[in-house]
Design a protein around this motif. Structure first.
Motif, PDB file in Angstrom:
ATOM      1  N   LEU A  10      27.969   3.537  58.628  1.00  0.00           N
ATOM      2  CA  LEU A  10      27.237   3.595  57.372  1.00  0.00           C
ATOM      3  C   LEU A  10      25.885   2.934  57.618  1.00  0.00           C
ATOM      4  N   ASP A  11      24.827   3.729  57.523  1.00  0.00           N
ATOM      5  CA  ASP A  11      23.509   3.219  57.924  1.00  0.00           C
ATOM      6  C   ASP A  11      22.559   2.976  56.755  1.00  0.00           C
ATOM      7  N   GLY A  12      23.091   2.923  55.533  1.00  0.00           N
ATOM      8  CA  GLY A  12      22.245   2.700  54.364  1.00  0.00           C
ATOM      9  C   GLY A  12      21.810   3.978  53.687  1.00  0.00           C
ATOM     10  N   GLU A  13      21.859   5.086  54.425  1.00  0.00           N
ATOM     11  CA  GLU A  13      21.524   6.390  53.844  1.00  0.00           C
ATOM     12  C   GLU A  13      22.748   7.261  53.665  1.00  0.00           C
ATOM     13  N   GLY A  14      23.799   6.968  54.382  1.00  0.00           N
ATOM     14  CA  GLY A  14      25.018   7.757  54.327  1.00  0.00           C
ATOM     15  C   GLY A  14      25.846   7.515  55.571  1.00  0.00           C
ATOM     16  N   VAL A  15      26.508   8.577  56.037  1.00  0.00           N
ATOM     17  CA  VAL A  15      27.330   8.496  57.242  1.00  0.00           C
ATOM     18  C   VAL A  15      26.493   8.941  58.438  1.00  0.00           C
ATOM     19  N   ALA A  16      26.537   8.164  59.504  1.00  0.00           N
ATOM     20  CA  ALA A  16      25.831   8.500  60.739  1.00  0.00           C
ATOM     21  C   ALA A  16      26.844   8.582  61.877  1.00  0.00           C
TER      22      ALA A  16
ATOM     23  N   THR B  28      26.126  -3.230  65.418  1.00  0.00           N
ATOM     24  CA  THR B  28      26.645  -4.383  64.688  1.00  0.00           C
ATOM     25  C   THR B  28      25.777  -4.749  63.483  1.00  0.00           C
ATOM     26  N   ARG B  29      24.669  -4.034  63.305  1.00  0.00           N
ATOM     27  CA  ARG B  29      23.812  -4.273  62.145  1.00  0.00           C
ATOM     28  C   ARG B  29      23.994  -3.202  61.068  1.00  0.00           C
ATOM     29  N   MET B  30      24.986  -2.358  61.239  1.00  0.00           N
ATOM     30  CA  MET B  30      25.245  -1.294  60.280  1.00  0.00           C
ATOM     31  C   MET B  30      25.947  -1.839  59.035  1.00  0.00           C
ATOM     32  N   GLY B  31      25.959  -0.996  57.999  1.00  0.00           N
ATOM     33  CA  GLY B  31      26.597  -1.395  56.747  1.00  0.00           C
ATOM     34  C   GLY B  31      28.090  -1.183  56.718  1.00  0.00           C
TER      35      GLY B  31
ATOM     36  N   THR C 260      45.958   8.791  61.991  1.00  0.00           N
ATOM     37  CA  THR C 260      45.681   7.706  61.047  1.00  0.00           C
ATOM     38  C   THR C 260      44.613   8.052  60.027  1.00  0.00           C
ATOM     39  N   GLY C 261      43.972   9.207  60.154  1.00  0.00           N
ATOM     40  CA  GLY C 261      42.942   9.594  59.190  1.00  0.00           C
ATOM     41  C   GLY C 261      41.690   8.770  59.352  1.00  0.00           C
ATOM     42  N   VAL C 262      41.304   8.053  58.299  1.00  0.00           N
ATOM     43  CA  VAL C 262      40.083   7.237  58.293  1.00  0.00           C
ATOM     44  C   VAL C 262      40.496   5.764  58.322  1.00  0.00           C
ATOM     45  N   ARG C 263      40.034   5.034  59.326  1.00  0.00           N
ATOM     46  CA  ARG C 263      40.427   3.633  59.504  1.00  0.00           C
ATOM     47  C   ARG C 263      39.183   2.755  59.615  1.00  0.00           C
ATOM     48  N   THR C 264      39.135   1.717  58.831  1.00  0.00           N
ATOM     49  CA  THR C 264      37.982   0.820  58.802  1.00  0.00           C
ATOM     50  C   THR C 264      37.858   0.033  60.103  1.00  0.00           C
ATOM     51  N   VAL C 265      36.621  -0.160  60.539  1.00  0.00           N
ATOM     52  CA  VAL C 265      36.328  -1.047  61.668  1.00  0.00           C
ATOM     53  C   VAL C 265      35.955  -2.414  61.097  1.00  0.00           C
ATOM     54  N   SER C 266      36.660  -3.445  61.548  1.00  0.00           N
ATOM     55  CA  SER C 266      36.377  -4.789  61.025  1.00  0.00           C
ATOM     56  C   SER C 266      35.307  -5.504  61.838  1.00  0.00           C
ATOM     57  N   SER C 267      35.242  -5.224  63.155  1.00  0.00           N
ATOM     58  CA  SER C 267      34.267  -5.920  63.987  1.00  0.00           C
ATOM     59  C   SER C 267      34.016  -5.141  65.266  1.00  0.00           C
ATOM     60  N   VAL C 268      32.859  -5.400  65.857  1.00  0.00           N
ATOM     61  CA  VAL C 268      32.504  -4.854  67.173  1.00  0.00           C
ATOM     62  C   VAL C 268      32.056  -6.027  68.035  1.00  0.00           C
ATOM     63  N   ASP C 269      32.745  -6.210  69.157  1.00  0.00           N
ATOM     64  CA  ASP C 269      32.436  -7.313  70.079  1.00  0.00           C
ATOM     65  C   ASP C 269      32.423  -8.667  69.369  1.00  0.00           C
ATOM     66  N   GLY C 270      33.324  -8.819  68.421  1.00  0.00           N
ATOM     67  CA  GLY C 270      33.457 -10.082  67.707  1.00  0.00           C
ATOM     68  C   GLY C 270      32.512 -10.273  66.553  1.00  0.00           C
ATOM     69  N   VAL C 271      31.589  -9.344  66.336  1.00  0.00           N
ATOM     70  CA  VAL C 271      30.655  -9.433  65.214  1.00  0.00           C
ATOM     71  C   VAL C 271      31.272  -8.708  64.015  1.00  0.00           C
ATOM     72  N   GLN C 272      31.457  -9.415  62.911  1.00  0.00           N
ATOM     73  CA  GLN C 272      32.074  -8.834  61.728  1.00  0.00           C
ATOM     74  C   GLN C 272      31.143  -7.807  61.078  1.00  0.00           C
ATOM     75  N   LEU C 273      31.724  -6.674  60.657  1.00  0.00           N
ATOM     76  CA  LEU C 273      30.977  -5.649  59.938  1.00  0.00           C
ATOM     77  C   LEU C 273      31.340  -5.689  58.464  1.00  0.00           C
ATOM     78  N   PRO C 274      30.419  -5.321  57.584  1.00  0.00           N
ATOM     79  CA  PRO C 274      30.748  -5.275  56.153  1.00  0.00           C
ATOM     80  C   PRO C 274      31.904  -4.324  55.888  1.00  0.00           C
ATOM     81  N   GLN C 275      32.762  -4.707  54.959  1.00  0.00           N
ATOM     82  CA  GLN C 275      33.888  -3.862  54.563  1.00  0.00           C
ATOM     83  C   GLN C 275      33.480  -3.075  53.321  1.00  0.00           C
ATOM     84  N   SER C 276      32.948  -1.898  53.536  1.00  0.00           N
ATOM     85  CA  SER C 276      32.353  -1.109  52.462  1.00  0.00           C
ATOM     86  C   SER C 276      33.403  -0.342  51.668  1.00  0.00           C
ATOM     87  N   GLY C 277      33.215  -0.323  50.365  1.00  0.00           N
ATOM     88  CA  GLY C 277      34.066   0.497  49.513  1.00  0.00           C
ATOM     89  C   GLY C 277      33.882   1.980  49.757  1.00  0.00           C
TER      90      GLY C 277
END
Length: 263
Positions: free
Chosen positions: A174-180, A217-220, A229-246
């Motif tokens: 999620l890059d602020g404009e949509g799905v990338a 790691t700077r994405m939304g 599993t369908g669509v599965r949220t990513v919680s972190s990349v290389d230990g950097v936490q990512l926002p958990q977007s609705g």
């Protein structure tokens, strides 16, 4: 596990086990319906030509997959693998006679969302990533490496620093404009294509663009997609936490609501 609709023998699996030359597709079958069924059939047709230079009997594939799905509780994960049991290691250019192997396993409980996944990047690119090949050594080695380092799975990055995919899934950001989606050599996933339709139904823009490892790691937010599993949220990349977007949850719900096609 059945080969051409009958129990398979150990000897018939020898070439697949020893050489790993074949291709496959994995389908989530629920009530004898499959999302994106035609895309699965198109993949099998295309990859059979690429690896064996011959047509595949797609009506027979559907018949065998349907029969296997009927014999197991729904939903189930049905994998169709195409390989030649008579392949000669010394003469792989000989006339191929690809056969149809169907395996079935229970699907994850659809009422229980998969937990967020923690990814560790690895410098890796699969051989012929556009083909869903049975040659899984390299990808599984990277998954093992990531897990030994405390992550759940591996995220592949090329020598150019661009993010591409994972061992058995695509990744969207999620890059602020949509799905990338990352613009890099990767397997064109069927679940990812279905997520594009889900995003369109929500009015969410979708595009493909280069995504550098340093920028991911700077994405939304981020998510991974595959049939099981369908669509599965990513919680972190290389230990950097990512926002958990609705928005990821909305995409997952919209994907789940896409009707399946009769198998």
């Amino acid at each position: 596990m059945e080969l051409n609709g009958r129990p398979v023998s150990t000897g018939e699996l020898a070439s697949l086990a020893l050489y790993g030359y074949g291709h496959f597709t994995t389908m989530l079958v629920d009530g004898l319906r499959v999302r994106g069924l035609q895309w699965h059939m198109d993949r099998l047709h295309r990859d059979c030509h690429a690896l064996f230079g011959t047509d595949l009997d797609l009506p027979r594939v559907r018949e065998l997959a349907r029969r296997s799905a009927r014999e197991h509780p729904s939903p189930s994960v049905v994998r169709v693998t195409v390989f030649d049991p008579q392949m000669d290691l010394g003469r792989p250019g000989s006339r191929a006679r690809p056969q149809i192997l169907v395996t079935t396993r229970p699907a994850p409980d659809p009422a229980v969302p998969p937990p967020p996944v923690r990814l560790g990047t690895r410098l890796y690119a699969r051989d012929t990533p556009q083909i869903k090949s049975t040659a899984m050594f390299g990808a599984l080695r990277q998954r093992r490496s990531a897990q030994l380092d405390g992550f759940d799975d591996a995220l592949f990055s090329g020598v150019d620093g661009r993010i591409s995919e994972g061992p058995t899934w695509n990744i969207g950001f999620l890059d602020g404009e949509g799905v990338a989606w990352p613009q890099a050599p990767s397997l064109p996933g069927i679940t990812a294509r279905l997520v594009d339709h889900a995003a369109d139904s929500l009015g969410v823009p979708v595009r493909t663009r280069p995504i550098a490892h340093a920028a991911c790691t700077r994405m939304g937010g981020a998510f991974v997609t595959n049939a099981a599993t369908g669509v599965r949220t990513v919680s972190s990349v290389d230990g950097v936490q990512l926002p958990q977007s609705g928005l990821v949850r909305k995409l997952a719900a919209a994907y789940t609501s896409i009707p399946g096609d009769p198998l």
